[in-house]
Motif scaffolding. Structure first.
Motif, PDB file in Angstrom:
ATOM      1  N   ALA A 127       0.848  -1.187   0.000  1.00 37.44           N
ATOM      2  CA  ALA A 127       0.000   0.000   0.000  1.00 37.44           C
ATOM      3  C   ALA A 127       0.886   1.240   0.000  1.00 37.44           C
ATOM      4  O   ALA A 127       2.088   1.159   0.276  1.00 37.44           O
ATOM      5  CB  ALA A 127      -0.897   0.011   1.245  1.00 37.44           C
ATOM      6  N   LEU A 128       0.278   2.363  -0.300  1.00 37.46           N
ATOM      7  CA  LEU A 128       0.954   3.646  -0.131  1.00 37.46           C
ATOM      8  C   LEU A 128       0.940   3.980   1.354  1.00 37.46           C
ATOM      9  O   LEU A 128      -0.110   3.879   2.008  1.00 37.46           O
ATOM     10  CB  LEU A 128       0.252   4.747  -0.922  1.00 37.46           C
ATOM     11  CG  LEU A 128       0.408   4.688  -2.430  1.00 37.46           C
ATOM     12  CD1 LEU A 128      -0.530   5.699  -3.096  1.00 37.46           C
ATOM     13  CD2 LEU A 128       1.850   4.942  -2.832  1.00 37.46           C
ATOM     14  N   LEU A 129       2.069   4.380   1.901  1.00 41.64           N
ATOM     15  CA  LEU A 129       2.185   4.662   3.331  1.00 41.64           C
ATOM     16  C   LEU A 129       1.157   5.675   3.811  1.00 41.64           C
ATOM     17  O   LEU A 129       0.438   5.421   4.782  1.00 41.64           O
ATOM     18  CB  LEU A 129       3.599   5.167   3.661  1.00 41.64           C
ATOM     19  CG  LEU A 129       3.810   5.720   5.070  1.00 41.64           C
ATOM     20  CD1 LEU A 129       3.548   4.659   6.126  1.00 41.64           C
ATOM     21  CD2 LEU A 129       5.206   6.308   5.207  1.00 41.64           C
ATOM     22  N   LEU A 130       1.085   6.839   3.163  1.00 38.21           N
ATOM     23  CA  LEU A 130       0.187   7.887   3.654  1.00 38.21           C
ATOM     24  C   LEU A 130      -1.267   7.463   3.561  1.00 38.21           C
ATOM     25  O   LEU A 130      -2.061   7.725   4.475  1.00 38.21           O
ATOM     26  CB  LEU A 130       0.410   9.189   2.893  1.00 38.21           C
ATOM     27  CG  LEU A 130       1.778   9.847   3.069  1.00 38.21           C
ATOM     28  CD1 LEU A 130       1.833  11.169   2.305  1.00 38.21           C
ATOM     29  CD2 LEU A 130       2.125  10.058   4.533  1.00 38.21           C
ATOM     30  N   GLU A 131      -1.629   6.796   2.492  1.00 39.57           N
ATOM     31  CA  GLU A 131      -3.005   6.333   2.325  1.00 39.57           C
ATOM     32  C   GLU A 131      -3.341   5.299   3.391  1.00 39.57           C
ATOM     33  O   GLU A 131      -4.400   5.347   4.028  1.00 39.57           O
ATOM     34  CB  GLU A 131      -3.153   5.756   0.919  1.00 39.57           C
ATOM     35  CG  GLU A 131      -4.568   5.441   0.515  1.00 39.57           C
ATOM     36  CD  GLU A 131      -4.642   5.057  -0.937  1.00 39.57           C
ATOM     37  OE1 GLU A 131      -5.298   5.785  -1.691  1.00 39.57           O
ATOM     38  OE2 GLU A 131      -4.023   4.019  -1.333  1.00 39.57           O
TER      39      GLU A 131
ATOM     40  N   GLU B 288       1.144  10.698  -1.551  1.00 39.62           N
ATOM     41  CA  GLU B 288       2.519  10.312  -1.817  1.00 39.62           C
ATOM     42  C   GLU B 288       3.462  11.180  -0.987  1.00 39.62           C
ATOM     43  O   GLU B 288       3.201  12.360  -0.787  1.00 39.62           O
ATOM     44  CB  GLU B 288       2.870  10.492  -3.296  1.00 39.62           C
ATOM     45  CG  GLU B 288       2.115   9.570  -4.225  1.00 39.62           C
ATOM     46  CD  GLU B 288       2.610   9.698  -5.650  1.00 39.62           C
ATOM     47  OE1 GLU B 288       2.934   8.650  -6.228  1.00 39.62           O
ATOM     48  OE2 GLU B 288       2.677  10.816  -6.180  1.00 39.62           O
ATOM     49  N   VAL B 289       4.537  10.573  -0.527  1.00 39.33           N
ATOM     50  CA  VAL B 289       5.579  11.311   0.171  1.00 39.33           C
ATOM     51  C   VAL B 289       6.547  11.805  -0.913  1.00 39.33           C
ATOM     52  O   VAL B 289       7.179  10.987  -1.575  1.00 39.33           O
ATOM     53  CB  VAL B 289       6.328  10.431   1.188  1.00 39.33           C
ATOM     54  CG1 VAL B 289       7.409  11.238   1.895  1.00 39.33           C
ATOM     55  CG2 VAL B 289       5.364   9.807   2.188  1.00 39.33           C
ATOM     56  N   PRO B 290       6.651  13.118  -1.093  1.00 46.84           N
ATOM     57  CA  PRO B 290       7.546  13.619  -2.146  1.00 46.84           C
ATOM     58  C   PRO B 290       9.009  13.351  -1.804  1.00 46.84           C
ATOM     59  O   PRO B 290       9.395  13.349  -0.641  1.00 46.84           O
ATOM     60  CB  PRO B 290       7.254  15.119  -2.179  1.00 46.84           C
ATOM     61  CG  PRO B 290       6.710  15.441  -0.834  1.00 46.84           C
ATOM     62  CD  PRO B 290       6.007  14.201  -0.349  1.00 46.84           C
TER      63      PRO B 290
END
Length: 168
Positions: free
Chosen positions: A112-116, A125-127
């Motif tokens: 998964a996407l961490l922030l989501e 998304e982490v830039p």
């Protein structure tokens, strides 16, 4: 959680975002009721920095917030990580795509996407701060700190396997 839940945070080179996330998550988890019940590690999809310490700006930003990541060393995600971890939490969509593409057929870990996954609204998304300066690293730290709090809240609610299909 009988066995520790194992989380692997993944970014591109494992010198900026994922070691900062590992440090923040470890610190927040150790200060929570989840201490000793969640293990955190980090890795990169690329191999350019294997064995290197985190970027000096990542180390400095973490240090400013009372977190020491200087002893971490970059590593590349491997096949075993898809079996050894419960969740592979990626910094951005490209990392998520790469992690899923490399997953062995019988992978156990979910992706998964961490922030989501952490329930962060807005940015998912982490830039990558690598080409930026202190302001970009501080922005990433703020996102990761919010994510760490979200991860703890999620785990304290008992949500460890919902959200996101198994990917192979």
């Amino acid at each position: 959680m009988a066995e520790p839940l194992r989380l692997l945070v993944v970014c591109l080179g494992n010198i900026c975002r994922s070691p900062m996330a590992e440090g923040v998550l470890r610190a927040r988890i150790e200060a929570s009721p989840l201490a000793g019940r969640v293990e955190v590690d980090s890795a990169g999809t690329g191999d350019w920095h294997v064995g290197d310490p985190p970027d000096r700006r990542a180390i400095a930003t973490a240090r400013e917030h009372g977190i020491d990541i200087a002893g971490l060393r970059a590593r590349q995600i491997g096949r075993d990580d898809h079996h050894d971890f419960d969740w592979l939490l990626c910094a951005d969509r490209n990392n998520l795509r790469d992690v899923r593409a490399r997953a062995p057929e019988a992978a156990r870990a979910r992706t998964a996407l961490l922030l989501e996954w952490a329930g962060i609204d807005g940015e998912i998304e982490v830039p990558d701060p690598y080409t930026g300066g202190p302001a970009q690293f501080e922005h990433v730290h703020r996102l990761l700190d919010a994510a760490a709090n979200g991860v703890i809240e999620r785990l304290l609610r008992g949500e460890t396997v919902a959200a996101g299909p198994r990917q192979g």
